[in-house]
Design a protein around this motif. Structure first.
Motif, mmCIF file in Angstrom:
data_model
loop_
_atom_site.group_PDB
_atom_site.id
_atom_site.type_symbol
_atom_site.label_atom_id
_atom_site.label_comp_id
_atom_site.label_asym_id
_atom_site.label_seq_id
_atom_site.Cartn_x
_atom_site.Cartn_y
_atom_site.Cartn_z
ATOM 1 N N ARG A 173 38.743 -2.461 93.318
ATOM 2 C CA ARG A 173 38.515 -2.397 94.764
ATOM 3 C C ARG A 173 38.353 -3.793 95.355
ATOM 4 N N GLY B 191 36.771 -3.600 98.475
ATOM 5 C CA GLY B 191 35.659 -3.238 99.352
ATOM 6 C C GLY B 191 35.038 -1.949 98.887
ATOM 7 N N ASN B 192 33.700 -1.818 99.099
ATOM 8 C CA ASN B 192 32.984 -0.627 98.651
ATOM 9 C C ASN B 192 32.384 0.187 99.796
ATOM 10 N N ASN B 193 32.283 -0.369 100.965
ATOM 11 C CA ASN B 193 31.687 0.358 102.088
ATOM 12 C C ASN B 193 32.381 -0.033 103.392
ATOM 13 N N PRO B 194 33.504 0.623 103.704
ATOM 14 C CA PRO B 194 34.089 1.761 102.995
ATOM 15 C C PRO B 194 34.840 1.312 101.732
ATOM 16 N N VAL B 195 35.199 2.305 100.887
ATOM 17 C CA VAL B 195 35.954 2.013 99.665
ATOM 18 C C VAL B 195 37.379 1.629 100.036
#
Length: 289
Positions: free
Chosen positions: A223, A225-229
């Motif tokens: 990924r 980014g995680n937030n958002p994925v």
């Protein structure tokens, strides 16, 4: 002081010749041995015959064998010569001499998952079916493969014989019905307790019909980014008219997922998520309904 374990027996109907098969640690590790007797118990071979061609220290265990219409014997067993347990097989003539130049690895999975508990049967057509217990998906499943009399695989990928995706499937057995169709039975705890389930297949356990022009989404597990994925890689691709597509330039990843558009996905070979190692080529088969 050697130990002989888990015997199997087969009888030739026309002359009542009796074959015995077992695994045996007389050489400091387990090998598969056999012997042949007449109907009165007289030995027809001067000595026990070792069935596996591997002469190293690998373990050969839990053999199964079946007699062909031409009196050849087909033997399958668990084998650790590659580091993990695979299923190997060979054809043996009535004198106990292996007929294939080398033992054949039956399972197509080349990872470290264990393949165990093989059973083998020969159809009246002479085709050889082998079923076994397999951990490639993380839990025990039952897979099936078909060979010709020379040991060549007749199915391009190992066939997962059951539709259940939960629970464990263990200890397969294999025979044929009156029409010559293969029947596979196994232990199954999908419902909680272990039950016995079975499946009957046609002449070809898995008829592969290429499906052309299928769009699918390929997504990496890595990924940005995680937030958002936000996956590092997520793109749509499509197969050609013959149902194939070749993708190049992909980065290594712990596990890609493939999601077809417009078709229910039964399973993939290998199972998803599909790891891709650096500098490797990987073939993935999508089984669609």
């Amino acid at each position: 002081t050697a130990t002989q374990s888990i015997p199997e027996i087969a009888v030739t109907p026309y002359d009542e010749t009796i074959y015995f098969l077992w695994f045996d640690n007389r050489n400091g590790h387990n090998d598969v041995f056999a012997h042949r007797f007449d109907r009165n118990g007289l030995a027809l071979w001067p000595n026990d015959k070792r069935m596996n061609g591997d002469t190293g220290n690998a373990e050969q265990l839990n053999p199964s064998f079946a007699r062909a219409p031409n009196s050849s014997l087909y033997v399958a067993w668990e084998d650790t010569r590659n580091g993990s347990s695979d299923i190997f097989a060979n054809r043996v003539d009535p004198d106990g001499t292996p007929q294939w130049a080398a033992d054949v690895r039956v399972n197509s999975d080349t990872g470290t998952a264990a393949q165990t508990e093989p059973v083998i049967a020969v159809a009246s057509s002479g085709e050889i079916y082998v079923a076994w217990e397999d951990l490639r998906n993380g839990t025990s499943d039952i897979y099936l493969q078909k060979l010709d009399s020379s040991g060549a695989k007749l199915i391009s990928f190992d066939v997962l014989v059951h539709t259940q995706t939960a629970g464990e499937q263990r200890n397969p057995d294999l025979t044929f019905n009156a029409l010559g169709k293969p029947i596979i039975a196994w232990q199954d705890n999908t419902a909680g307790n272990f039950d016995i389930r079975a499946a009957v297949y046609g002449d070809d356990p898995q008829t592969v019909t290429p499906v052309g022009n299928v769009t699918f989404t390929l997504t990496s597990s890595r990924r940005i980014g995680n937030n958002p994925v936000i996956p590092k890689y997520q793109q749509n691709h499509a197969t050609d008219a013959a149902g194939s597509v070749t993708l190049t330039g992909l980065e290594w990843d712990e596990g890609y997922t493939l999601a077809p558009v417009g078709y229910p996905l039964l399973r993939t070979e290998p199972a998803q998520p599909v790891p891709l190692n650096p500098n490797t080529t990987l073939t993935v088969i999508l089984n669609l309904q």
